[in-house]
Design an enzyme around this catalytic site. Structure first.
Site, PDB file in Angstrom:
ATOM      1  N   GLY A  38      -5.110  -6.935  39.568  1.00 37.42           N
ATOM      2  CA  GLY A  38      -5.757  -7.156  38.298  1.00 37.42           C
ATOM      3  C   GLY A  38      -5.196  -6.449  37.103  1.00 37.42           C
ATOM      4  N   LYS A  49      -0.862   4.654  31.880  1.00 41.53           N
ATOM      5  CA  LYS A  49      -0.591   5.951  32.113  1.00 41.53           C
ATOM      6  C   LYS A  49       0.791   6.384  32.486  1.00 41.53           C
ATOM      7  CE  LYS A  49      -4.050   5.411  30.664  1.00 41.53           C
ATOM      8  NZ  LYS A  49      -5.079   4.657  30.367  1.00 41.53           N
ATOM      9  N   TYR A 177      -9.714   3.172  22.406  1.00 43.67           N
ATOM     10  CA  TYR A 177      -8.904   4.097  23.295  1.00 43.67           C
ATOM     11  C   TYR A 177      -7.490   3.461  23.602  1.00 43.67           C
ATOM     12  CZ  TYR A 177      -9.625   1.155  27.568  1.00 43.67           C
ATOM     13  OH  TYR A 177      -9.672   0.184  28.426  1.00 43.67           O
ATOM     14  N   GLU A 197      -8.576   1.030  11.364  1.00 43.88           N
ATOM     15  CA  GLU A 197      -9.827   1.081  11.912  1.00 43.88           C
ATOM     16  C   GLU A 197     -11.118   0.721  10.994  1.00 43.88           C
ATOM     17  OE1 GLU A 197     -11.347   1.465  15.033  1.00 43.88           O
ATOM     18  OE2 GLU A 197     -13.321   1.534  14.059  1.00 43.88           O
ATOM     19  N   HIS A 437      -9.903  32.908  37.546  1.00 48.14           N
ATOM     20  CA  HIS A 437      -9.282  33.222  36.472  1.00 48.14           C
ATOM     21  C   HIS A 437      -7.853  33.270  36.374  1.00 48.14           C
ATOM     22  CE1 HIS A 437      -8.746  35.562  32.461  1.00 48.14           C
ATOM     23  NE2 HIS A 437      -7.743  36.099  33.128  1.00 48.14           N
TER      24      HIS A 437
HETATM   25  C1  LIG Z   1      -4.230  -0.997  28.457  1.00 47.85           C
HETATM   26  C2  LIG Z   1      -5.496  -0.757  29.238  1.00 47.85           C
HETATM   27  C3  LIG Z   1      -5.584   0.585  29.736  1.00 47.85           C
HETATM   28  C4  LIG Z   1      -6.791   0.889  30.415  1.00 47.85           C
HETATM   29  N1  LIG Z   1      -6.963   2.179  30.999  1.00 47.85           N
HETATM   30  C5  LIG Z   1      -7.916   2.479  31.713  1.00 47.85           C
HETATM   31  C6  LIG Z   1      -8.170   3.720  32.247  1.00 47.85           C
HETATM   32  O1  LIG Z   1      -7.263   4.583  31.931  1.00 47.85           O
HETATM   33  N2  LIG Z   1      -9.089   3.989  32.936  1.00 47.85           N
HETATM   34  C7  LIG Z   1     -10.072   2.908  33.216  1.00 47.85           C
HETATM   35  O2  LIG Z   1     -11.057   3.077  34.110  1.00 47.85           O
HETATM   36  N3  LIG Z   1     -10.008   1.722  32.871  1.00 47.85           N
HETATM   37  C8  LIG Z   1      -8.847   1.485  32.132  1.00 47.85           C
HETATM   38  N4  LIG Z   1      -8.908   0.206  31.791  1.00 47.85           N
HETATM   39  C9  LIG Z   1     -10.040  -0.848  31.990  1.00 47.85           C
HETATM   40  C10 LIG Z   1      -9.569  -1.455  33.423  1.00 47.85           C
HETATM   41  O3  LIG Z   1      -8.183  -1.853  33.499  1.00 47.85           O
HETATM   42  C11 LIG Z   1     -10.733  -2.597  33.744  1.00 47.85           C
HETATM   43  O4  LIG Z   1     -11.942  -1.891  33.513  1.00 47.85           O
HETATM   44  C12 LIG Z   1     -10.552  -3.036  35.216  1.00 47.85           C
HETATM   45  O5  LIG Z   1      -9.171  -3.372  35.712  1.00 47.85           O
HETATM   46  C13 LIG Z   1     -11.456  -4.039  35.410  1.00 47.85           C
HETATM   47  O6  LIG Z   1     -11.422  -4.715  36.829  1.00 47.85           O
HETATM   48  P1  LIG Z   1     -12.125  -6.004  37.000  1.00 47.85           P
HETATM   49  O7  LIG Z   1     -11.821  -6.170  38.406  1.00 47.85           O
HETATM   50  O8  LIG Z   1     -13.508  -6.273  36.347  1.00 47.85           O
HETATM   51  O9  LIG Z   1     -11.275  -7.084  36.273  1.00 47.85           O
HETATM   52  P2  LIG Z   1      -9.803  -7.254  36.439  1.00 47.85           P
HETATM   53  O10 LIG Z   1      -8.760  -6.088  36.786  1.00 47.85           O
HETATM   54  O11 LIG Z   1      -9.216  -7.998  35.047  1.00 47.85           O
HETATM   55  O12 LIG Z   1      -9.588  -8.596  37.516  1.00 47.85           O
HETATM   56  C14 LIG Z   1      -9.825  -9.685  37.266  1.00 47.85           C
HETATM   57  C15 LIG Z   1      -9.186 -10.637  37.844  1.00 47.85           C
HETATM   58  O13 LIG Z   1      -9.642 -12.208  37.665  1.00 47.85           O
HETATM   59  C16 LIG Z   1      -8.406 -13.096  37.643  1.00 47.85           C
HETATM   60  N5  LIG Z   1      -9.079 -14.274  36.957  1.00 47.85           N
HETATM   61  C17 LIG Z   1      -9.580 -14.172  35.724  1.00 47.85           C
HETATM   62  N6  LIG Z   1     -10.104 -15.742  35.417  1.00 47.85           N
HETATM   63  C18 LIG Z   1      -9.661 -16.492  36.664  1.00 47.85           C
HETATM   64  C19 LIG Z   1      -9.706 -17.873  37.161  1.00 47.85           C
HETATM   65  N7  LIG Z   1     -10.413 -18.690  36.170  1.00 47.85           N
HETATM   66  N8  LIG Z   1      -9.245 -17.816  38.261  1.00 47.85           N
HETATM   67  C20 LIG Z   1      -8.351 -17.171  38.942  1.00 47.85           C
HETATM   68  N9  LIG Z   1      -8.263 -15.934  38.769  1.00 47.85           N
HETATM   69  C21 LIG Z   1      -9.171 -15.468  37.759  1.00 47.85           C
HETATM   70  C22 LIG Z   1      -7.608 -12.248  36.601  1.00 47.85           C
HETATM   71  O14 LIG Z   1      -6.248 -12.818  36.663  1.00 47.85           O
HETATM   72  C23 LIG Z   1      -7.745 -10.780  36.973  1.00 47.85           C
HETATM   73  O15 LIG Z   1      -6.504 -10.451  37.973  1.00 47.85           O
HETATM   74  C24 LIG Z   1      -7.673  -0.046  31.002  1.00 47.85           C
HETATM   75  C25 LIG Z   1      -7.707  -1.549  30.398  1.00 47.85           C
HETATM   76  C26 LIG Z   1      -6.539  -1.735  29.487  1.00 47.85           C
HETATM   77  C27 LIG Z   1      -6.330  -3.025  29.061  1.00 47.85           C
END
Ligand SMILES: Cc1cc2nc3c(=O)[nH]c(=O)nc-3n(C[C@H](O)[C@H](O)[C@H](O)COP(=O)(O)OP(=O)(O)OC[C@H]3O[C@@H](n4cnc5c(N)ncnc54)[C@H](O)[C@@H]3O)c2cc1C
Length: 453
Positions: A38, A49, A177, A197, A437
């Site tokens: 994801g 990172k 961020y 911003e 320390h």
């Molecule tokens: C640039 C950036 C930096 C970040 N840095 C951090 C960090 O340092 N620390 C932190 O904690 N969080 C960070 N985040 C946030 C973090 O990446 C997300 O909170 C996390 O990945 C969310 O996980 P999720 O499982 O909810 O969604 P996702 O990881 O987005 O997974 C959802 C998946 O569903 C799939 N999907 C969606 N719709 C469909 C569909 N209709 N059919 C089939 N598949 C579908 C997508 O392709 C995706 O792979 C960052 C985000 C970004 C954009």
């Protein structure tokens, strides 16, 4: 119609739910349209990172003279860096996919899907149904409807993380961020960065002193326009121009590239969720209760799409609760009250719990302790002249929040996280613990010792 015990939509944090269900012997389908892992693995935490780390190495060499070391940067192979990041992460995603294809009881659909009814999904001409369904379909960059935005080429974080070369100049719309992390990366690589911003500071949701510090640091590196609202965008042979207005007047910022970093929106619209009775909240996220149950029976939602906290570790925490419900038939309510967050610029920002501004808005009484890195032995050794830790507590010593800006803030904040998790975490829990320390942790100890008791 193929029937499963469990169907998981989304292979980000959702992949761990699918793996746990399959390992428990439940016939499980995982539907993912992109690479497994994801956003975090492929377009978020990991690549960002990895770039920040390369920027830190570069700046470490540039800073060497401050420590009497004669060193210069001979060159930066940016394309090579991005190539290495890309191949490392795509291998991780491919290995995960190979593992999942081999896993017993797990069927992987690499398709885009949408709901047909509450627990039935369409995948490439077929329909599959689950006795239990987990919606973990995440979020995507949100692009505001600024005049002209559809006529210009712009970057979101998805593209900005994988550029072949850093642009000569970059305008970033939004000061959250993602903006400050990528602004820091590109500035380190030699890009002229401007950030626009609409709030009065960058990272405005942070504690006020932290936000001001980060804004001051950013002003030393970038052209920072706070209090400006974007009105229009256009492009020509000079580049992309972002027009904005404020009480101070209008600006027009031209750069080679425009990065739109104005937040993320849930992928609910792509799944046709509301049409099948899985209701959304007023912000457009899936409406869930404290058990991550949606308004449809036997359908759960977690991660970004549930909108509780758009962080990977929040999604991972929720995964444990979804697995308890979906796989083990338990009902464990979530508690997100102690949720740390980090911004990986240099200096780093990390926080947990309430800010002073939030407490003041609620009219609550509180006491504060602060300490500066430069007043600690390790802070002096490292010449850390920017940065502080702040502890916030009730009048009788219960920790309400902790905010750190400075080197390794991401690590240091966990002192407060662990204390707060063993509720009620008290100021004494941190202040009276013996800290080795001369560690950077001493700045956290000093902040907690500074709280009036
Ligand atoms: C640039 C950036 C930096 C970040 N840095 C951090 C960090 O340092 N620390 C932190 O904690 N969080 C960070 N985040 C946030 C973090 O990446 C997300 O909170 C996390 O990945 C969310 O996980 P999720 O499982 O909810 O969604 P996702 O990881 O987005 O997974 C959802 C998946 O569903 C799939 N999907 C969606 N719709 C469909 C569909 N209709 N059919 C089939 N598949 C579908 C997508 O392709 C995706 O792979 C960052 C985000 C970004 C954009």
């Amino acid at each position: 119609m193929t029937e499963f015990d469990v169907v998981v939509v989304g292979g980000g944090t959702g992949n761990n739910v699918a793996a746990a269900a399959a390992d428990a012997g439940l016939e499980t389908a995982l539907i993912e349209k992109g690479p497994l892992g994801g956003t975090c693995l492929n377009r978020g935490c990991n690549p960002s990172k990895m770039l920040v780390q390369r920027a830190n190495v570069l700046n470490g060499v540039r800073d060497a003279g401050r420590f009497g070391v004669d060193a210069t940067v001979e060159g930066v192979d940016y394309a090579g860096m991005v190539d290495e990041i890309s191949s490392t992460l795509s291998s991780a995603a491919e290995n995960m996919e190979a593992d999942y294809r081999d896993r017993e009881h797990l069927t992987l659909y690499k398709e885009e899907t949408r709901f047909v009814d509450e627990r039935t999904l369409a995948v490439d001409g077929e329909e599959i149904t689950g006795e239990r369904v987990v919606v973990a379909a995440g979020s995507r960059p949100s692009v505001p409807p600024i005049d002209g935005i559809d006529e210009v080429e712009y970057l979101t974080s998805d593209e900005a993380l994988y550029l072949d070369e850093p642009p000569d100049s970059l305008v970033v719309l939004g000061g959250g961020y993602i903006s400050v992390e990528l602004g820091y990366v590109f500035w380190s690589m030699g890009t002229d960065v401007a950030i626009l911003e609409r709030n009065d500071t960058l990272v405005h949701r942070e504690d006020g002193d932290v936000a001001e510090t980060i804004t001051d640091v950013a002003r030393e590196r970038h052209d920072v326009y706070t209090g400006y609202s974007a009105t229009a965008v256009e492009d020509d042979e000079e580049g992309v121009t972002l027009h904005a207005e404020s009480q101070a007047g209008d600006v027009a910022l031209t750069a080679d590239e425009l990065l739109v970093a104005t937040g993320r929106r849930p992928n609910t619209d792509l799944l046709a969720l509301d049409a099948v009775g899985i209701e959304l909240d007023e912000r457009g996220f899936v409406d869930t209760n404290e058990y991550l149950e949606t308004t449809a029976e036997n359908v759960w939602a977690q991660g970004d799409i549930a909108g509780n906290s758009q962080l990977k570790h929040a999604g991972d925490y929720e995964t444990r609760h979804t697995v308890a419900s979906v796989v083990h038939g338990e009902r464990r309510s979530i508690d997100l009250s102690v949720m740390p967050h980090v911004i990986f610029t240099e200096p780093q920002v990390a926080g947990v719990g309430a800010t002073e501004e939030e407490l003041a808005a609620e009219g609550r009484e509180y006491v504060v302790g602060t300490a500066r890195y430069e007043d600690t032995a390790m802070g002096r050794a490292k010449k850390l002249d920017t940065g502080f830790a702040k502890a916030i507590a009730t009048l009788d010593g219960e920790i309400l929040g902790c905010h750190v800006v400075g080197e390794s803030a991401s690590t240091l904040v966990h002192e407060a996280v662990i204390a707060m998790q063993s509720a009620p975490g008290t100021v004494s829990d941190v202040a009276e613990s013996i800290h080795a320390h001369p560690t950077l942790n001493k700045v956290v100890e000093a902040a907690f010792r500074d709280v009036p008791r």
